[in-house]
Design a protein around this motif. Structure first.
Motif, PDB file in Angstrom:
ATOM      1  N   ARG A   1      -2.083  17.881  11.579  1.00  0.00           N
ATOM      2  CA  ARG A   1      -2.673  18.083  10.259  1.00  0.00           C
ATOM      3  C   ARG A   1      -3.838  17.127  10.093  1.00  0.00           C
ATOM      4  N   SER A   2      -4.485  17.203   8.966  1.00  0.00           N
ATOM      5  CA  SER A   2      -5.553  16.264   8.637  1.00  0.00           C
ATOM      6  C   SER A   2      -5.445  15.931   7.158  1.00  0.00           C
ATOM      7  N   GLY A   3      -6.220  14.978   6.732  1.00  0.00           N
ATOM      8  CA  GLY A   3      -6.227  14.614   5.321  1.00  0.00           C
ATOM      9  C   GLY A   3      -5.764  13.195   5.089  1.00  0.00           C
TER      10      GLY A   3
ATOM     11  N   ASN B   1      -1.290  11.983  11.313  1.00  0.00           N
ATOM     12  CA  ASN B   1      -1.881  13.315  11.215  1.00  0.00           C
ATOM     13  C   ASN B   1      -1.862  14.029  12.563  1.00  0.00           C
ATOM     14  N   LYS B   2      -2.166  13.308  13.635  1.00  0.00           N
ATOM     15  CA  LYS B   2      -2.140  13.904  14.971  1.00  0.00           C
ATOM     16  C   LYS B   2      -0.722  14.355  15.326  1.00  0.00           C
TER      17      LYS B   2
ATOM     18  N   PHE C   1       0.850  -1.187   0.000  1.00  0.00           N
ATOM     19  CA  PHE C   1       0.000   0.000   0.000  1.00  0.00           C
ATOM     20  C   PHE C   1       0.888   1.239   0.000  1.00  0.00           C
ATOM     21  N   ARG C   2       0.416   2.249  -0.734  1.00  0.00           N
ATOM     22  CA  ARG C   2       1.227   3.437  -1.016  1.00  0.00           C
ATOM     23  C   ARG C   2       0.591   4.694  -0.444  1.00  0.00           C
ATOM     24  N   THR C   3       1.454   5.681  -0.206  1.00  0.00           N
ATOM     25  CA  THR C   3       0.961   6.967   0.263  1.00  0.00           C
ATOM     26  C   THR C   3       0.370   7.752  -0.902  1.00  0.00           C
ATOM     27  N   LYS C   4      -0.382   8.739  -0.532  1.00  0.00           N
ATOM     28  CA  LYS C   4      -0.944   9.659  -1.519  1.00  0.00           C
ATOM     29  C   LYS C   4      -0.117  10.937  -1.420  1.00  0.00           C
TER      30      LYS C   4
END
Length: 157
Positions: A102-104, A97-98, A25-28
């Motif tokens: 950040r979020s997303g 993210n925490k 699995f890969r990051t966006k």
């Protein structure tokens, strides 16, 4: 014989109870920091021998490779590979993210998986995974990369 199920997003995902899977699995559009890599390492190991057997994993700066086998919990019930992937990706995204305030989205929606067919397939996939940081030029020897997880080796640390 267990029933084979096939589901689709962009890629086909075959599931067969008791099977061993190779997953990627890969990051966006995201590159991990060392603390991010530690978060993912901890998550991958947290379900080992509880929900699945983790044979090997390698957490690269923008993707993860693993060989994993869901285990029977309780008798006759199995976690699906999609449930395991959802847990890994969801929990790691929340924690990363925490950490960075950040979020997303962190991960691409889809992932690659295939059922390991035999010992040769297992061995070739294992070698590909452990050699990934060497081939990427991150380290010169596999032992130098701290984010390759081999659970038997982990218990010796």
């Amino acid at each position: 014989m267990s029933e084979l199920t096939i589901r689709y997003r962009h890629l086909p995902h075959w599931e067969l109870k008791g099977s061993v899977y190779a997953v990627t699995f890969r990051t966006k559009a995201y590159r991990f920091t060392y603390p991010d890599l530690d978060i993912i390492r901890s998550l991958l190991l947290s379900g080992h021998q509880i929900e699945y057997l983790l044979y090997v994993a390698c957490i690269m700066p923008d993707h993860v490779h693993a060989i994993v086998q869901p285990i029977e919990i309780p008798r006759g019930n199995w976690k699906s590979i999609s449930q395991i992937m959802k847990r890994w990706k969801g929990a790691s995204a929340i924690r990363i993210n925490k950490l960075h305030h950040r979020s997303g989205r962190i991960w691409q929606t889809d992932s690659y998986d295939h059922i390991i067919r035999n010992q040769q397939d297992f061995d070739e996939t294992w070698n590909y995974i452990v050699m990934n940081p060497v081939k990427a030029g991150i380290v010169s020897q596999i032992e130098e990369y701290p984010f390759t997880i081999i659970p038997e080796r982990e218990s010796l640390r």
